[in-house]
Design a protein around this motif. Structure first.
Motif, PDB file in Angstrom:
ATOM      1  N   ARG A 768       0.834  -1.213   0.000  1.00 16.21           N
ATOM      2  CA  ARG A 768       0.000   0.000   0.000  1.00 16.21           C
ATOM      3  C   ARG A 768       0.861   1.253   0.000  1.00 16.21           C
ATOM      4  O   ARG A 768       0.546   2.238  -0.680  1.00 16.21           O
ATOM      5  N   ALA A 769       1.958   1.227   0.755  1.00 14.73           N
ATOM      6  CA  ALA A 769       2.855   2.382   0.783  1.00 14.73           C
ATOM      7  C   ALA A 769       3.488   2.613  -0.582  1.00 14.73           C
ATOM      8  O   ALA A 769       3.630   3.758  -1.039  1.00 14.73           O
ATOM      9  N   LEU A 770       3.888   1.528  -1.227  1.00 14.34           N
ATOM     10  CA  LEU A 770       4.487   1.667  -2.560  1.00 14.34           C
ATOM     11  C   LEU A 770       3.489   2.283  -3.536  1.00 14.34           C
ATOM     12  O   LEU A 770       3.837   3.183  -4.314  1.00 14.34           O
ATOM     13  N   GLU A 771       2.270   1.814  -3.499  1.00 16.66           N
ATOM     14  CA  GLU A 771       1.266   2.348  -4.413  1.00 16.66           C
ATOM     15  C   GLU A 771       0.964   3.813  -4.099  1.00 16.66           C
ATOM     16  O   GLU A 771       0.767   4.631  -5.009  1.00 16.66           O
ATOM     17  N   ALA A 783       8.027  10.815  -2.182  1.00 16.57           N
ATOM     18  CA  ALA A 783       7.640   9.544  -2.787  1.00 16.57           C
ATOM     19  C   ALA A 783       8.820   8.597  -2.931  1.00 16.57           C
ATOM     20  O   ALA A 783       8.735   7.418  -2.583  1.00 16.57           O
ATOM     21  N   ALA A 784       9.940   9.082  -3.467  1.00 15.40           N
ATOM     22  CA  ALA A 784      11.107   8.209  -3.635  1.00 15.40           C
ATOM     23  C   ALA A 784      11.616   7.726  -2.284  1.00 15.40           C
ATOM     24  O   ALA A 784      12.097   6.592  -2.162  1.00 15.40           O
ATOM     25  N   GLU A 796      13.441  -6.816  -1.990  1.00 11.97           N
ATOM     26  CA  GLU A 796      13.051  -7.421  -3.268  1.00 11.97           C
ATOM     27  C   GLU A 796      11.747  -6.804  -3.787  1.00 11.97           C
ATOM     28  O   GLU A 796      11.614  -6.505  -4.976  1.00 11.97           O
ATOM     29  N   MET A 797      10.805  -6.596  -2.884  1.00  9.37           N
ATOM     30  CA  MET A 797       9.527  -6.007  -3.270  1.00  9.37           C
ATOM     31  C   MET A 797       9.709  -4.581  -3.784  1.00  9.37           C
ATOM     32  O   MET A 797       9.151  -4.201  -4.827  1.00  9.37           O
ATOM     33  N   ALA A 798      10.489  -3.787  -3.065  1.00  6.91           N
ATOM     34  CA  ALA A 798      10.675  -2.396  -3.452  1.00  6.91           C
ATOM     35  C   ALA A 798      11.394  -2.277  -4.789  1.00  6.91           C
ATOM     36  O   ALA A 798      11.028  -1.450  -5.643  1.00  6.91           O
ATOM     37  N   PHE A 799      12.432  -3.084  -4.976  1.00  5.06           N
ATOM     38  CA  PHE A 799      13.166  -3.038  -6.243  1.00  5.06           C
ATOM     39  C   PHE A 799      12.257  -3.436  -7.402  1.00  5.06           C
ATOM     40  O   PHE A 799      12.223  -2.763  -8.445  1.00  5.06           O
ATOM     41  N   ALA A 800      11.522  -4.518  -7.248  1.00  6.51           N
ATOM     42  CA  ALA A 800      10.643  -4.977  -8.319  1.00  6.51           C
ATOM     43  C   ALA A 800       9.588  -3.928  -8.646  1.00  6.51           C
ATOM     44  O   ALA A 800       9.275  -3.681  -9.822  1.00  6.51           O
TER      45      ALA A 800
END
Length: 884
Positions: A768-771, A783-784, A796-800
């Motif tokens: 949710r935070a990434l979105e 945001a970055a 791994e999730m953040a990089f992908a």
């Protein structure tokens, strides 16, 4: 610039550069272009820019006009300078008293240049190049950029500039390289209600076009383009009088300038110290520090001459939310940036190869000045241990680089702002000052500054002055060893005692993390050895050396920990030092522990050596030692990730740390030192990570009270408690934090909340935070950072995610930071597959000359996986011996 971080052939290539004579601020001698590095033709040099800009903040664009006084050195039919993202009109060139001749302008976006071509060759002589132009206001810190921020009255927008290393060319067509110094006149047309600030005081104000107010600033001293600054917004300014008539100011968004009072006082104190240390008074009439909301992935502050730019989190202090660590950050940031007013601004490196002359020296001055003016922050004098050891983590990998490094492209210049340039540069200076003595070192620095004021310099220019101040010490040879080659020396020490005297044998090798069979480089290493009676012997280890000391007590190598090397003791010597651990000064206890930990990680020492030392720290031991014990146990917890034995280790670690935390308690007490306060919050955070249910429950209780009454949570605990709650949040708690973020009207606190939303362990909440980061809600500069914070728990999730949304993420990251941002997201991974993914991304999207960070991250993952497999059995065996 404050930051969140080459071979002899390079020195030789630049070593013959001619030096400009020292100049007063108003003179314009030719820069030494004959052999200086440049990406431009060597046919024309500027001496003065007269710039007028009209920003259109609402549509993120600006109009400009510039007249550049220049000299044509050899006949040419074109003038090539740097420009990026601009359009041009009405371009002409005129000799003094001559008729303007039109110029045909062509752009090369790849080379970042604009060429002004003429119908006939230009004879050598002086001319004025005039042109109108238009450019873009960016949303990240490149060139002229906008920052939006919330207030109680609604959203506002302010404008700032960030030009280092190579972004002045986005603001004005120019010779945008450090060696092309010139003077600047700046006029700005802006709304009458806005404050306009630049490097120099305002000369005049009056009516501008379209109902705007025209602000004209006084002429700057001769300086490099990257130091020019402009800020426009709804600001307030507070001032006080400094030494030598300098007006010291702080500027912040309206209503916040009172929170900059600490920074204002700090600037006065630091400026007084530097006027004395450098022996050359600060030369400008004013020194402002401008606070800006938001953040950058690249830097926290920038040393623009007379107009330091600093993000709010490193300049403002709110008594309700700021703690002692915030105070230290504000002070050290000011100390760093003000040091640049001499090292970098008054004397500037000739090219980015010698960037460390700016950043390494400013980092060292920051530490030196903080220790002098705030000794209460380092009562055990341990800073030397961390100054020397910090950069070794990066420097021991094959992907490291020398302090003096070759730079060819804009992207490589951006990558040069790293832990070697800053951290190792500072550590080497710390060692060299200790080697020649503080008085000789300062005499050399003063001579260097005085001789090269308003000009450019190379590293060897500084070495020459120190060598003159400390003759007969092989100083330049030692300095070259540590700045022209990479890596970390390893000093192997053994001792024998006979007839009441100890002989210490020293042998130099190399400490490396990922090249165990590497042939060691050779350094001349200054080493201080202390005997049991306190006698200190100093020796220059050139391959091998020995010293004699009275008595047969254990000897300590690297007395005071200022040497830039690891020490590997023979087993008997290490055991003797361990047995006498309690009698060592705290700084040397830390040095012994830090070296043992690093050496154990690569198999040069048993893991038990370091772990045994952690058991020797008593309950009333120095807070600095307890910080290291806690950090060590927290690091080992990472080693156990995914292992069935992790609960057993965590139980041991909690048993070791809990008594110290119980002694300190949750609340600050009268008389607590800065280090005690910081240890308290560290223990709370680490114990929560180690699964201490009582600590997590208490943090949640305090958060609930905070929601009802924010004043109930002391400033010392605010960030720690909110961090624990956010990391352990369920969906309902995450929504409560989100609500706090949405209603917050203070930009500094709002930024903190959005960072907290990105720190959840729960993968669904992390997603949710990434979105959210790709929406307008958190703001263009947060945001970055949110994506990067998700990477702390879920690399791994953040990089992908970032790769899958690269087009959007690119707009959220400073253009100069992308080559390090994407691989950096994966840096915490222990998944072997990530190495291939990072390299595949780099091959597709990062220039071959800009992949240093990619290879550094890849090597870190590979080595961590390899060493983890080797270390775990030893650590687990030790843990079982503790009955766990």
């Amino acid at each position: 610039m404050h930051r969140s971080l080459v071979a002899v052939a390079i020195s030789l290539a630049l070593g013959g550069i001619a030096q400009a004579a020292p100049a007063d601020a108003g003179t314009t001698p030719h820069p030494p272009l004959v052999r200086a590095t440049t990406q431009l033709p060597r046919t024309v040099v500027p001496s003065h820019y007269a710039i007028e800009v009209t920003p259109h903040a609402d549509r993120l664009a600006f109009d400009g006009k510039v007249k550049i006084d220049l000299e044509v050195l050899v006949p040419t039919d074109r003038i090539v300078l740097q420009a990026l993202g601009m359009t041009f009109a009405n371009s002409t060139l005129a000799a003094a008293g001559g008729t303007p001749m039109p110029a045909r302008v062509s752009l090369d976006e790849a080379a970042q240049t604009a060429t002004f071509a003429f119908a006939a060759p230009l004879a050598p002589g002086r001319y004025v190049l005039s042109t109108d132009y238009a450019g873009t206001i960016n949303t990240q810190a490149n060139g002229l950029f906008a920052l939006d921020y919330p207030t109680a009255a609604g959203k506002k927008r302010a404008l700032y500039t960030q030009f280092e290393n190579s972004d002045a060319r986005r603001f004005v067509p120019s010779w945008d390289e450090p060696n092309y110094k010139a003077t600047f006149d700046l006029a700005v047309n802006a709304p009458a209600g806005d404050m306009v600030v630049s490097n120099m005081p305002v000369a005049s104000t009056g009516a501008g076009p379209g109902g705007l107010r025209r602000t004209v600033f006084k002429t700057s001293p001769r300086m490099s383009t990257y130091l020019l600054f402009l800020g426009v917004g709804d600001f307030e300014r507070a001032t006080l009088a400094g030494d030598n008539g300098t007006e010291i100011g702080v500027i912040a968004q309206r209503g916040k300038v009172g929170q900059a009072r600490y920074a204002l006082d700090a600037s006065r104190d630091v400026l007084r110290e530097y006027n004395d240390y450098f022996g050359v008074p600060y030369p400008l009439p004013k020194l402002d520090n401008i606070a800006a909301p938001g953040r950058s992935q690249f830097f926290s502050a920038m040393e623009n001459w007379g107009a330091i730019f600093t993000f709010e989190y490193s300049l403002l202090l709110d008594p309700a939310t700021s703690n002692v660590s915030d105070e230290q950050r504000v002070f050290t940031t000011a100390a760093h940036e003000i040091a640049h007013q001499w090292f970098g601004n008054l004397v500037t490196m000739a090219w980015w190869d010698d960037l460390w002359l700016n950043e390494g020296f400013a980092t060292w001055m920051e530490g030196r000045t903080t220790r002098k003016l705030h000794p209460e922050w380092d009562q055990d004098h341990v800073d030397a241990a961390y100054t020397s050891r910090g950069p070794m983590v990066r420097d021991a990998y094959a992907t490291t680089h020398p302090v003096v490094q070759h730079v060819e492209t804009v992207e490589q210049a951006s990558q040069a702002f790293d832990g070697i340039t800053y951290g190792k540069g500072s550590a080497v200076i710390n060692m060299l000052e200790d080697y020649v003595g503080a008085d000789a070192w300062r005499a050399g620095v003063r001579s260097y500054i005085a001789k090269r004021a308003y000009g450019n310099a190379l590293t060897d220019d500084l070495w020459a002055e120190v060598d003159r101040a400390a003759p007969g010490r092989q100083f330049t040879q030692v300095a070259h060893d540590f700045t022209l080659q990479p890596g970390v020396p390893l000093i192997k020490a053994s001792a024998t005692c006979s007839n009441g005297r100890t002989t210490v044998a020293l042998e130099q090798g190399e400490f490396t993390v990922d090249r165990p069979d590497k042939t060691p480089l050779r350094w001349r290493v200054p080493v201080a050895v202390r005997g049991g009676d306190g006698t200190v012997a100093k020796v220059l280890v050139d391959g091998k050396a020995s010293v004699e000391l009275p008595g047969c007590a254990p000897v300590l190598v690297n007395d005071g920990q200022k040497g830039y090397f690891r020490t590997l003791y023979a087993p008997a010597q290490f055991k003797a030092l361990g047995d006498g651990f309690a009698g060592l000064p705290v700084v040397d206890q830390l040095g012994l522990m830090l070296d043992a930990s690093a050496l154990a990680a690569v198999g040069l020492q048993p893991e038990s050596d370091m772990l045994d030392l952690t058991t020797k720290v008593p309950l009333d031991g120095s807070p600095n030692l307890w910080q290291l014990v806690a950090g060590t146990l927290g690091g080992i917890d990472d080693l156990y990730q995914g292992n069935a034995r992790q609960p057993a280790f965590r139980a041991y670690a909690r048993t070791r740390l809990s008594p110290k935390f119980e002694q300190l308690g949750w609340e600050s007490r009268a008389g607590d030192s800065a280090t005690t306060k910081q240890l308290r919050t560290s223990l709370i955070g680490i114990l929560s990570t180690l699964g201490d249910d009582k600590v997590v429950a208490e943090a949640r209780r305090r958060f609930a009270a905070f929601e009802a009454d924010p004043a109930s949570l002391p400033a010392d605990l605010r960030r720690t408690v909110l961090g624990i709650v956010a990391r352990n949040a369920d969906a309902a708690t995450w929504d409560r934090l989100h609500a706090l973020a949405r209603k917050e009207t203070t930009s500094l606190l709002r930024d903190q909340y959005y960072g907290l939303l990105a720190s959840a362990k729960d993968p669904a909440l992390a997603q949710r935070a990434l979105e959210m980061a790709l929406t307008d809600e958190p703001g263009a500069t947060n945001a970055a950072d949110m994506i990067a914070r998700v990477a702390d728990e879920h690399p791994e999730m953040a990089f992908a995610f970032a790769v899958a949304h690269r087009a959007q993420v690119d707009q959220l990251v400073d253009s100069t930071s992308r080559a390090r941002y994407y691989p950096g997201l994966a840096a915490g991974s222990v998944d072997p597959a990530m190495v291939g993914k990072i390299r595949s991304f780099a091959e597709a999207h990062i220039a071959p000359t800009s992949r240093r960070d990619t290879e550094t991250v890849a090597a870190g993952i590979e080595t961590r996986i390899k060493l983890r497999a080797k270390r775990f059995p030893q650590v687990d065996a030790w843990l079982q011996r503790q009955g766990r």
